[in-house]
Write a protein that holds these residues in place. Sequence first.
Motif, PDB file in Angstrom:
ATOM      1  N   PRO A   1     -11.108   2.423  -2.428  1.00  0.00           N
ATOM      2  CA  PRO A   1     -12.418   2.039  -2.982  1.00  0.00           C
ATOM      3  C   PRO A   1     -12.874   0.664  -2.514  1.00  0.00           C
ATOM      4  O   PRO A   1     -14.079   0.436  -2.338  1.00  0.00           O
ATOM      5  CB  PRO A   1     -12.177   2.062  -4.492  1.00  0.00           C
ATOM      6  CG  PRO A   1     -10.712   1.941  -4.671  1.00  0.00           C
ATOM      7  CD  PRO A   1     -10.090   2.603  -3.487  1.00  0.00           C
ATOM      8  N   LEU A   2     -11.942  -0.244  -2.298  1.00  0.00           N
ATOM      9  CA  LEU A   2     -12.311  -1.579  -1.836  1.00  0.00           C
ATOM     10  C   LEU A   2     -12.945  -1.534  -0.454  1.00  0.00           C
ATOM     11  O   LEU A   2     -14.028  -2.080  -0.229  1.00  0.00           O
ATOM     12  CB  LEU A   2     -11.073  -2.476  -1.822  1.00  0.00           C
ATOM     13  CG  LEU A   2     -11.199  -3.826  -1.111  1.00  0.00           C
ATOM     14  CD1 LEU A   2     -12.309  -4.661  -1.727  1.00  0.00           C
ATOM     15  CD2 LEU A   2      -9.880  -4.578  -1.159  1.00  0.00           C
ATOM     16  N   CYS A   3     -12.289  -0.867   0.483  1.00  0.00           N
ATOM     17  CA  CYS A   3     -12.811  -0.804   1.850  1.00  0.00           C
ATOM     18  C   CYS A   3     -14.109  -0.009   1.908  1.00  0.00           C
ATOM     19  O   CYS A   3     -15.006  -0.323   2.697  1.00  0.00           O
ATOM     20  CB  CYS A   3     -11.767  -0.205   2.779  1.00  0.00           C
ATOM     21  SG  CYS A   3     -10.281  -1.228   2.934  1.00  0.00           S
TER      22      CYS A   3
ATOM     23  N   CYS B   1       0.862  -1.183   0.000  1.00  0.00           N
ATOM     24  CA  CYS B   1       0.000   0.000   0.000  1.00  0.00           C
ATOM     25  C   CYS B   1       0.895   1.229   0.000  1.00  0.00           C
ATOM     26  O   CYS B   1       1.678   1.424   0.937  1.00  0.00           O
ATOM     27  CB  CYS B   1      -0.925   0.015   1.212  1.00  0.00           C
ATOM     28  SG  CYS B   1      -1.930   1.515   1.332  1.00  0.00           S
ATOM     29  N   SER B   2       0.767   2.027  -1.052  1.00  0.00           N
ATOM     30  CA  SER B   2       1.541   3.264  -1.116  1.00  0.00           C
ATOM     31  C   SER B   2       0.616   4.476  -1.043  1.00  0.00           C
ATOM     32  O   SER B   2       0.740   5.320  -0.156  1.00  0.00           O
ATOM     33  CB  SER B   2       2.383   3.305  -2.384  1.00  0.00           C
ATOM     34  OG  SER B   2       1.582   3.086  -3.533  1.00  0.00           O
ATOM     35  N   SER B   3      -0.349   4.549  -1.954  1.00  0.00           N
ATOM     36  CA  SER B   3      -1.267   5.691  -1.989  1.00  0.00           C
ATOM     37  C   SER B   3      -2.674   5.345  -1.514  1.00  0.00           C
ATOM     38  O   SER B   3      -3.490   6.240  -1.281  1.00  0.00           O
ATOM     39  CB  SER B   3      -1.346   6.231  -3.425  1.00  0.00           C
ATOM     40  OG  SER B   3      -1.921   5.258  -4.283  1.00  0.00           O
ATOM     41  N   GLY B   4      -2.978   4.059  -1.401  1.00  0.00           N
ATOM     42  CA  GLY B   4      -4.332   3.654  -1.031  1.00  0.00           C
ATOM     43  C   GLY B   4      -5.285   3.616  -2.208  1.00  0.00           C
ATOM     44  O   GLY B   4      -6.502   3.502  -2.014  1.00  0.00           O
ATOM     45  N   SER B   5      -4.764   3.678  -3.428  1.00  0.00           N
ATOM     46  CA  SER B   5      -5.632   3.743  -4.604  1.00  0.00           C
ATOM     47  C   SER B   5      -6.469   2.483  -4.794  1.00  0.00           C
ATOM     48  O   SER B   5      -7.559   2.537  -5.372  1.00  0.00           O
ATOM     49  CB  SER B   5      -4.795   3.991  -5.862  1.00  0.00           C
ATOM     50  OG  SER B   5      -3.864   2.943  -6.062  1.00  0.00           O
ATOM     51  N   THR B   6      -5.985   1.352  -4.306  1.00  0.00           N
ATOM     52  CA  THR B   6      -6.766   0.111  -4.358  1.00  0.00           C
ATOM     53  C   THR B   6      -7.579  -0.082  -3.090  1.00  0.00           C
ATOM     54  O   THR B   6      -8.773  -0.399  -3.138  1.00  0.00           O
ATOM     55  CB  THR B   6      -5.843  -1.097  -4.580  1.00  0.00           C
ATOM     56  OG1 THR B   6      -5.265  -1.020  -5.873  1.00  0.00           O
ATOM     57  CG2 THR B   6      -6.629  -2.403  -4.471  1.00  0.00           C
TER      58      THR B   6
ATOM     59  N   VAL C   1      -2.282   6.563   6.046  1.00  0.00           N
ATOM     60  CA  VAL C   1      -3.136   5.546   5.432  1.00  0.00           C
ATOM     61  C   VAL C   1      -4.472   5.451   6.171  1.00  0.00           C
ATOM     62  O   VAL C   1      -5.532   5.313   5.552  1.00  0.00           O
ATOM     63  CB  VAL C   1      -2.425   4.189   5.410  1.00  0.00           C
ATOM     64  CG1 VAL C   1      -3.340   3.097   4.860  1.00  0.00           C
ATOM     65  CG2 VAL C   1      -1.152   4.266   4.576  1.00  0.00           C
ATOM     66  N   SER C   2      -4.435   5.538   7.483  1.00  0.00           N
ATOM     67  CA  SER C   2      -5.672   5.465   8.268  1.00  0.00           C
ATOM     68  C   SER C   2      -6.635   6.582   7.905  1.00  0.00           C
ATOM     69  O   SER C   2      -7.852   6.375   7.831  1.00  0.00           O
ATOM     70  CB  SER C   2      -5.343   5.524   9.765  1.00  0.00           C
ATOM     71  OG  SER C   2      -4.589   4.417  10.165  1.00  0.00           O
ATOM     72  N   GLU C   3      -6.106   7.771   7.659  1.00  0.00           N
ATOM     73  CA  GLU C   3      -6.962   8.895   7.260  1.00  0.00           C
ATOM     74  C   GLU C   3      -7.614   8.663   5.902  1.00  0.00           C
ATOM     75  O   GLU C   3      -8.723   9.125   5.648  1.00  0.00           O
ATOM     76  CB  GLU C   3      -6.140  10.182   7.232  1.00  0.00           C
ATOM     77  CG  GLU C   3      -5.687  10.643   8.614  1.00  0.00           C
ATOM     78  CD  GLU C   3      -4.751  11.827   8.553  1.00  0.00           C
ATOM     79  OE1 GLU C   3      -4.450  12.276   7.415  1.00  0.00           O
ATOM     80  OE2 GLU C   3      -4.309  12.310   9.615  1.00  0.00           O
ATOM     81  N   LYS C   4      -6.926   7.929   5.033  1.00  0.00           N
ATOM     82  CA  LYS C   4      -7.477   7.631   3.710  1.00  0.00           C
ATOM     83  C   LYS C   4      -8.477   6.485   3.746  1.00  0.00           C
ATOM     84  O   LYS C   4      -9.227   6.273   2.791  1.00  0.00           O
ATOM     85  CB  LYS C   4      -6.353   7.300   2.734  1.00  0.00           C
ATOM     86  CG  LYS C   4      -5.427   8.469   2.432  1.00  0.00           C
ATOM     87  CD  LYS C   4      -4.371   8.075   1.421  1.00  0.00           C
ATOM     88  CE  LYS C   4      -3.478   9.255   1.059  1.00  0.00           C
ATOM     89  NZ  LYS C   4      -2.459   8.883   0.045  1.00  0.00           N
ATOM     90  N   LEU C   5      -8.472   5.727   4.840  1.00  0.00           N
ATOM     91  CA  LEU C   5      -9.348   4.563   4.968  1.00  0.00           C
ATOM     92  C   LEU C   5     -10.234   4.713   6.201  1.00  0.00           C
ATOM     93  O   LEU C   5     -10.123   3.944   7.159  1.00  0.00           O
ATOM     94  CB  LEU C   5      -8.511   3.279   5.062  1.00  0.00           C
ATOM     95  CG  LEU C   5      -7.508   3.018   3.937  1.00  0.00           C
ATOM     96  CD1 LEU C   5      -6.682   1.772   4.247  1.00  0.00           C
ATOM     97  CD2 LEU C   5      -8.209   2.877   2.599  1.00  0.00           C
ATOM     98  N   PRO C   6     -11.126   5.683   6.203  1.00  0.00           N
ATOM     99  CA  PRO C   6     -11.929   5.945   7.403  1.00  0.00           C
ATOM    100  C   PRO C   6     -12.863   4.800   7.774  1.00  0.00           C
ATOM    101  O   PRO C   6     -13.298   4.700   8.923  1.00  0.00           O
ATOM    102  CB  PRO C   6     -12.718   7.207   7.020  1.00  0.00           C
ATOM    103  CG  PRO C   6     -12.769   7.188   5.527  1.00  0.00           C
ATOM    104  CD  PRO C   6     -11.460   6.605   5.093  1.00  0.00           C
TER     105      PRO C   6
END
Length: 313
Positions: free
Chosen positions: A232-234, A224-229, A258-263
Amino acid sequence: MDASSSPIVVLGPDDAHRAVGIPSWCATVYATRTRFPDGEQLVTLPRPELLHGQHVLIVHTTAEPQDERLVSLCQLADAVAHAGPLSLTCFVPYLCYQRQDRRMRAGEPLSAALPSRMLAAFGVDALMTVDRHSDRPVGPGLPRIVNLDIAADIADVVRGFDIVPDIVVAPDAGGLARASRVAGLLELPVVALDKSKDAGRGTFYRTLPAVVRRRTCLVVEDVCSSGSTLRPLCAVLAEAGGRVTVAVTHLLAPVQVVSEKLPAVAAIIHSDSCGDANAPIKVLTPAIERWSAMTGQGQGQGPVTATATHGWP
């Protein structure tokens, strides 16, 4: 410990924090980095004569900044090789450039083989890494590649959760084997989702199988670098009423970012392969156990899964 009579672990200038994972039967050497006025680096060893005739393990990740750290690794390998070790193994927890493992179009490089080819120039015998993105083999005459699987470590962390997942999810078909290893250890079902990509939308998921709706999902990913995958998956799993935990081997960005990008994610499990000393999964100890088994020294092999690959087609 007297380094002249012990197997030696050489820690790269960005990996000194890993010293806590080195067993007492190994000596430890700390490499240093200085810079010239134009910014070029110089990685050096203290007392290189102590490495002569010894089994040596270089520990040096090539996480961001990848190009700089790859040069650091090569300088370190050159310095160690010049000291005349009995054997030379490199443990590179995150091995860069593994995405480019085939030539899709004329004129493209085969970058996945680049680190092996560079290290071969210094007489490196084996290249160890964790959860290598590409499983394609390397070419003849290049260092043996040993891939360490941390599925058991992920399963151990998950077992300690108050709410244990009831299904393991792979982001796409390419990640199914990795997710299946974790699922098998947890005795859970596993499913691979159908990932789509579009120049305008980026990564997205058109449909979601009913089996993951309103479930407690463990998503298993390698990088995981940018969270681009993962983003949207989560999000789509959460919209379907699921509770989501993510296990990612190589977290190239800080876990807070990363946590901020995956709320929608309840927890993120990751290893320290990219240098996060606070990561719940430590990779050096099993790597040293595997190295000791390979070279016939120390305390023998620990509970890791390793596969060696040879020959680039």
